[in-house]
Structure formats: structure tokens, C-alpha cells
Design an enzyme around this catalytic site. Structure first.
Site: not given
Length: 332
Positions: A202, A256
């Protein structure tokens, strides 16, 4: 792979593009409803549908309407949805105790959906930012995000969600060691079948802004998240993080944001061959939707093309706010 092929004119690539049927016959990647996880925003109240201004077409839903959304998703063949709470500021604290309250908004919504909709998996978010008066994913002391103390809090949060019936837990906090701690706690508590889809790679991205509006974290955030989310310039580090989370017990892994990091998706799938997901985040959605509403692009075609890009990059599935729209389109 370096396939042998004859020189032109014996080889004409346009032959197989000539008709729709030939194009379908030779298409390498296919998008289906089975590839979709639908993120939805929930809030307290009853019969409330509250638009998220920075995400046109996306609403915060009260639990009764979230149950209806789950029924809609199941009817469209979408296998899972993911819950993100808009928490009342009055229950946000520095200690984040509401995160593991058995009767918090998320846990009540899990129970309501599981009681009403049998044919859909419920995924949850594990991070402290919806409950943190500082807006951070972890506990904060003297401006420092605490790793080990946060992991202890995340374990309590994970157990409360598993107790409520969650099928998939999504740790999105990026603290070191949290996957192993959560997996160990789940096993000890008898939740051996609860899956973990780890937000392993992420990035500290500029594409999260509309999401923070949706969960009410924008105004609360003090500073940035660069001490725990990844540097956008790094690629090898993502593979190290993926490997660590798999060793600690993650069943699935996520990259992400999505579209700016398709190279990471490809590297992860090629390196590990594990169930690999990407999150088409709020900023990506808002760009496509906003441009479509202004007539600058064909929104329907851009939506499908963007999601096919994830499949081409090796993803097994995508978290996307477009999930119900694309599922309806695919159904015809």
C-alpha cells in the site's frame, strides 16, 4: 516466450481482428463479475443514502440500505463486498477503543448482512483511521505512529470482526508484523477459516483523497502517512512485503492503488503465483467518473478498459466502486 511467426504478408495480425467473433475468440483476458469486490461506505441511521461529493455516484449507506446493496451485489453475481465506516466524530479518540467495540457500526453491519444475504462474502477493513482522532492508521504518541502497540489494537479489532461473522479481513494499516499476529489470534480463537486479504503493498499515494472524504478522515489527519505506507518510487520493497505477509499467513495479497502500480501487480503475480488483488481507489474512480460526467471520455468504455488492465497485469480480482455498474453491463 518468443513465438515463431512468418513474415508479412504470411502473418497479418489484422486477420484475427477483422470481426467481433474473431476478436472474442482470441481475447487473452476476460473480465467477469467473479473478479469484483465492491467497496461500500456505511454510516449510522436508518434509510439514509448520503452522497459522497468527491465520488459522484457513490453514497454512504445506513445499515438497512447496505443490506439492500449486498442483496443487489449477490443478484449480480458479485462474490464479495467490503465495508468502510463513516464514524461519528464523537466516538473518535486517541486510543481508538471504538475499533474493537463489538457493537460498532462495522460489526453491526456485518451481522445484518450475514443474517440477510447468504450468497456473498463480507470483507472488512482493519486499520485505526476511522476511529482515530489523529486520522492515522495507527496509535500516535508524540507525533510518532507506534507499531507494536498498534498491532495489539489491530488484533482486538480483527477478533471483533471475526466474531461478528466477517469472511475476509483486510489489514490496510501497513504496520510491521500485523499479519502474523492476526493469524495467530484467529487460530487461537477458533476462527481458522477466516481469510486474510492483506494490503501488503500500500503506497503513500495522492489518489486516496476522496476516500478520506467518504470516511470522514480528511479533516482529522495530522501530518502524512509516509512513515508506514510505501514510497511510490519503490518496487523491490513491494515484493519483500508480499513475501513477508505470505509467510505470516496471508491468504491473498493486494496492491494499492491500482492503475499507477500495474507493474507491481505483474511482478507480484509472476514472482509468487498467489491470489493477487488491486484496489482501484477513490481517486482513480473519481477521475474516470468526473471525466465521463463532463463528456470528455466514454465512461462505460473507460470503466471496462481500466478493469481489463488489472486482469492483463495478472490480478485475480479488483476492488472497485464500479462493481455493480460493470456487473450489470457484463450481464447485458
Amino acid at each position: 516466450m518468443h513465438p515463431s511467426q512468418a513474415a508479412f504478408p504470411a502473418t497479418r495480425f489484422r486477420r484475427m481482428r477483422r470481426t467481433e467473433s474473431l476478436r472474442r475468440l482470441t481475447q487473452e483476458n476476460v473480465l467477469t463479475a467473479n473478479d469484483l469486490i465492491w467497496p461500500i461506505f456505511i454510516r449510522d441511521g436508518e434509510n439514509i443514502r448520503e452522497p459522497v461529493v468527491s465520488m459522484p455516484g457513490v453514497d454512504r449507506l445506513s445499515i438497512d440500505l447496505a443490506v439492500q446493496a449486498a442483496e443487489e451485489a449477490a443478484g449480480l453475481g458479485i462474490p464479495a463486498l467490503c465495508l468502510f465506516p463513516y464514524t461519528d466524530p464523537s466516538v473518535k479518540t486517541e486510543a481508538c477503543e471504538e475499533a474493537w467495540n463489538p457493537d460498532n457500526l462495522t460489526n453491526r453491519c456485518i451481522r445484518a448482512i450475514k443474517a440477510a444475504v447468504l450468497d456473498i462474502a463480507v470483507m472488512t477493513d482493519i486499520a485505526l483511521d476511522p476511529y482515530n482522532s489523529n486520522g492515522h492508521d495507527g496509535l500516535v504518541r508524540d507525533g510518532i505512529i507506534l507499531n507494536d502497540e498498534t498491532v495489539e489494537a489491530l488484533v482486538r479489532m480483527a477478533l471483533a470482526q471475526a466474531d461478528s461473522g466477517a469472511d475476509i479481513l483486510g489489514p490496510s494499516d501497513m504496520m510491521d508484523g500485523r499479519i502474523g499476529a492476526i493469524r495467530t489470534a484467529l487460530e487461537r480463537a477458533g476462527h481458522k477459516d477466516v481469510a486474510i486479504l492483506s494490503y501488503s503493498a500500500k503506497y503513500a499515494s495522492a489518489f486516496y483523497g476522496p476516500f478520506r472524504d467518504a470516511v470522514g478522515a480528511s479533516g482529522a489527519l495530522k501530518g502524512d502517512k509516509k512513515t508506514y505506507q510505501m514510497n511510490p518510487g519503490n518496487s523491490d520493497e513491494a515484493l519483500r512485503l508480499i513475501e513477508r505477509d505470505l509467510r505470516e499467513g496471508a491468504d491473498m495479497v493486494m496492491v494499492k492503488p491500482g492503475m499507477p502500480y500495474l507493474d507491481i501487480c505483474r511482478r507480484v503475480k509472476d514472482s509468487f503465483g498467489v491470489p493477487t488483488y488491486a484496489y482501484q481507489v477513490s481517486g482513480e474512480y473519481a477521475m474516470i467518473r468526473g471525466a465521463a460526467l463532463n463528456g470528455w471520455i466514454d465512461g462505460e468504455k473507460a470503466m471496462v478498459e481500466s478493469l481489463l488492465g488489472f486482469k492483463r497485469a495478472g490480478c485475480d480480482g479488483i476492488l472497485t466502486y464500479f462493481a455493480p455498474a460493470v456487473a450489470r453491463l457484463l450481464r447485458g
